[in-house]
Scaffold this motif. Structure first.
Motif, PDB file in Angstrom:
ATOM      1  N   ARG A  89       0.806  -1.215   0.000  1.00  0.00           N
ATOM      2  CA  ARG A  89       0.000   0.000   0.000  1.00  0.00           C
ATOM      3  C   ARG A  89       0.843   1.271   0.000  1.00  0.00           C
ATOM      4  O   ARG A  89       0.396   2.304  -0.507  1.00  0.00           O
ATOM      5  CB  ARG A  89      -0.903   0.018   1.247  1.00  0.00           C
ATOM      6  CG  ARG A  89      -1.990  -1.037   1.251  1.00  0.00           C
ATOM      7  CD  ARG A  89      -3.107  -0.696   0.305  1.00  0.00           C
ATOM      8  NE  ARG A  89      -3.703   0.570   0.657  1.00  0.00           N
ATOM      9  CZ  ARG A  89      -4.637   0.720   1.602  1.00  0.00           C
ATOM     10  NH1 ARG A  89      -5.070  -0.336   2.284  1.00  0.00           N
ATOM     11  NH2 ARG A  89      -5.150   1.911   1.863  1.00  0.00           N
ATOM     12  N   ARG A  90       2.068   1.208   0.568  1.00  0.00           N
ATOM     13  CA  ARG A  90       2.892   2.420   0.615  1.00  0.00           C
ATOM     14  C   ARG A  90       4.365   2.054   0.698  1.00  0.00           C
ATOM     15  O   ARG A  90       4.770   1.194   1.488  1.00  0.00           O
ATOM     16  CB  ARG A  90       2.502   3.285   1.812  1.00  0.00           C
ATOM     17  CG  ARG A  90       3.160   4.657   1.795  1.00  0.00           C
ATOM     18  CD  ARG A  90       2.569   5.562   2.851  1.00  0.00           C
ATOM     19  NE  ARG A  90       3.071   6.926   2.710  1.00  0.00           N
ATOM     20  CZ  ARG A  90       2.693   7.939   3.481  1.00  0.00           C
ATOM     21  NH1 ARG A  90       1.804   7.740   4.440  1.00  0.00           N
ATOM     22  NH2 ARG A  90       3.190   9.148   3.291  1.00  0.00           N
ATOM     23  N   VAL A  91       5.160   2.722  -0.147  1.00  0.00           N
ATOM     24  CA  VAL A  91       6.616   2.557  -0.126  1.00  0.00           C
ATOM     25  C   VAL A  91       7.247   3.915  -0.398  1.00  0.00           C
ATOM     26  O   VAL A  91       6.607   4.830  -0.931  1.00  0.00           O
ATOM     27  CB  VAL A  91       7.100   1.535  -1.185  1.00  0.00           C
ATOM     28  CG1 VAL A  91       6.595   0.136  -0.880  1.00  0.00           C
ATOM     29  CG2 VAL A  91       6.679   1.958  -2.583  1.00  0.00           C
ATOM     30  N   GLY A  92       8.517   4.048  -0.027  1.00  0.00           N
ATOM     31  CA  GLY A  92       9.214   5.296  -0.278  1.00  0.00           C
ATOM     32  C   GLY A  92      10.710   5.135  -0.128  1.00  0.00           C
ATOM     33  O   GLY A  92      11.203   4.084   0.298  1.00  0.00           O
ATOM     34  N   CYS A  93      11.436   6.169  -0.513  1.00  0.00           N
ATOM     35  CA  CYS A  93      12.893   6.152  -0.402  1.00  0.00           C
ATOM     36  C   CYS A  93      13.388   7.579  -0.194  1.00  0.00           C
ATOM     37  O   CYS A  93      12.731   8.545  -0.627  1.00  0.00           O
ATOM     38  CB  CYS A  93      13.515   5.551  -1.657  1.00  0.00           C
ATOM     39  SG  CYS A  93      15.297   5.176  -1.508  1.00  0.00           S
ATOM     40  N   GLU A  94      14.536   7.700   0.463  1.00  0.00           N
ATOM     41  CA  GLU A  94      15.112   9.019   0.736  1.00  0.00           C
ATOM     42  C   GLU A  94      16.605   9.000   0.449  1.00  0.00           C
ATOM     43  O   GLU A  94      17.301   8.020   0.723  1.00  0.00           O
ATOM     44  CB  GLU A  94      14.861   9.408   2.195  1.00  0.00           C
ATOM     45  CG  GLU A  94      15.431  10.755   2.575  1.00  0.00           C
ATOM     46  CD  GLU A  94      15.022  11.178   3.982  1.00  0.00           C
ATOM     47  OE1 GLU A  94      13.822  11.412   4.187  1.00  0.00           O
ATOM     48  OE2 GLU A  94      15.900  11.237   4.862  1.00  0.00           O
ATOM     49  N   TRP A  95      17.076  10.103  -0.129  1.00  0.00           N
ATOM     50  CA  TRP A  95      18.501  10.290  -0.407  1.00  0.00           C
ATOM     51  C   TRP A  95      18.935  11.602   0.249  1.00  0.00           C
ATOM     52  O   TRP A  95      18.271  12.643   0.082  1.00  0.00           O
ATOM     53  CB  TRP A  95      18.758  10.390  -1.907  1.00  0.00           C
ATOM     54  CG  TRP A  95      18.412   9.162  -2.697  1.00  0.00           C
ATOM     55  CD1 TRP A  95      19.267   8.184  -3.112  1.00  0.00           C
ATOM     56  CD2 TRP A  95      17.122   8.804  -3.214  1.00  0.00           C
ATOM     57  NE1 TRP A  95      18.596   7.246  -3.854  1.00  0.00           N
ATOM     58  CE2 TRP A  95      17.282   7.598  -3.925  1.00  0.00           C
ATOM     59  CE3 TRP A  95      15.849   9.392  -3.135  1.00  0.00           C
ATOM     60  CZ2 TRP A  95      16.201   6.958  -4.551  1.00  0.00           C
ATOM     61  CZ3 TRP A  95      14.783   8.755  -3.761  1.00  0.00           C
ATOM     62  CH2 TRP A  95      14.972   7.565  -4.455  1.00  0.00           C
ATOM     63  N   ASN A  96      20.033  11.583   0.980  1.00  0.00           N
ATOM     64  CA  ASN A  96      20.539  12.773   1.660  1.00  0.00           C
ATOM     65  C   ASN A  96      22.004  12.999   1.308  1.00  0.00           C
ATOM     66  O   ASN A  96      22.808  12.064   1.326  1.00  0.00           O
ATOM     67  CB  ASN A  96      20.425  12.626   3.179  1.00  0.00           C
ATOM     68  CG  ASN A  96      19.013  12.880   3.674  1.00  0.00           C
ATOM     69  OD1 ASN A  96      18.545  14.011   3.706  1.00  0.00           O
ATOM     70  ND2 ASN A  96      18.324  11.805   4.060  1.00  0.00           N
ATOM     71  N   SER A  97      22.335  14.252   1.000  1.00  0.00           N
ATOM     72  CA  SER A  97      23.716  14.632   0.741  1.00  0.00           C
ATOM     73  C   SER A  97      24.033  15.882   1.548  1.00  0.00           C
ATOM     74  O   SER A  97      23.322  16.890   1.458  1.00  0.00           O
ATOM     75  CB  SER A  97      23.920  14.909  -0.746  1.00  0.00           C
ATOM     76  OG  SER A  97      25.227  15.381  -0.999  1.00  0.00           O
ATOM     77  N   THR A  98      25.090  15.801   2.348  1.00  0.00           N
ATOM     78  CA  THR A  98      25.479  16.925   3.194  1.00  0.00           C
ATOM     79  C   THR A  98      26.908  17.338   2.879  1.00  0.00           C
ATOM     80  O   THR A  98      27.818  16.513   2.898  1.00  0.00           O
ATOM     81  CB  THR A  98      25.373  16.548   4.681  1.00  0.00           C
ATOM     82  OG1 THR A  98      24.029  16.149   4.969  1.00  0.00           O
ATOM     83  CG2 THR A  98      25.731  17.734   5.565  1.00  0.00           C
TER      84      THR A  98
END
Length: 227
Positions: A89-98
């Motif tokens: 029903r729900r999926v997601g992804c996150e990318w972070n660059s610092t």
């Protein structure tokens, strides 16, 4: 005489029964007058077009990730899956660059809408949910005039319906912008969020460029759903 009386009584009983129930002349078979279509009822809405969701961390191409998160470590481009209780029903992804003077964050979120109303299809329920989200975000119903092309607005060409919302948060001496683009395709709602912040006072973040990058991601995701 006895047979005649018995037949007469049987006829009277049959007439009485037919007055209370629907009799048919099909040899005693079940009456199907007014029955719904085989396998369902007239009030059963259609299921949504999509019965599952794609793998989110592989949905954005490496070329786009390098453009949105320049100079990031190689492992950043793999993404971090969103924790959900039902990946159907729900999926997601996150990318972070610092980096020392700037940070970039990209998130994609897929939601597959299921209607629990037998008279409302999954696609129609998703359309209602999407319109409610747009209203809560203050998205106008029409595209704003050309004098303000970067304002929150509905978009054409991405899914069946889409909108973009660009917000700026000032931070001394730099600034932060967060662009949210949501679109709907059938019974799936996809949200792309691209946030960029800088500690440098100059140059200011280019809103038009950031919006275009966000649109590139959304268009790639929309094509992935159809593919």
């Amino acid at each position: 005489m006895q047979r005649t009386m018995a037949a007469r009584w049987a006829g009277l009983i049959l007439t009485a029964v037919c007055g209370l129930t629907a009799c048919s002349g099909n040899g005693g078979g079940q009456d199907t007058t007014g029955a719904g279509p085989p396998g369902g009822s007239a009030g059963s809405a259609q299921p949504g077009r999509y019965s599952g969701l794609p793998e989110p961390c592989g949905a954005v191409g490496a070329d786009i990730l390098r453009e949105l998160l320049p100079g990031a470590e190689a492992e950043v481009y793999a993404g971090e899956p969103m924790v959900t209780y039902d990946t159907g029903r729900r999926v997601g992804c996150e990318w972070n660059s610092t980096a020392e003077t700037a940070t970039q964050r990209l998130t994609v979120d897929y939601q597959r809408v299921v209607s629990y109303d037998p008279d409302v299809s999954d696609d129609d329920q998703a359309a209602l949910d999407f319109d409610e989200r747009a209203s809560e975000a203050g998205i106008p119903s029409a595209v704003p005039p050309p004098t303000d092309p970067l304002a929150p607005r509905p978009l054409d060409g991405i899914g069946q319906a889409a909108f973009i919302d660009d917000r700026q948060t000032a931070s001394e001496p730099g600034e932060r912008r967060e662009i949210t683009l949501a679109f709907r395709n059938a019974n799936v709602i996809v949200t792309v969020t691209y946030a960029v912040s800088t500690t440098l006072p100059e140059p200011p973040l280019d809103s038009e460029q950031l919006q275009q990058r966000t649109r590139d991601v959304a268009q790639r995701l929309a094509q992935g759903l159809d593919g």
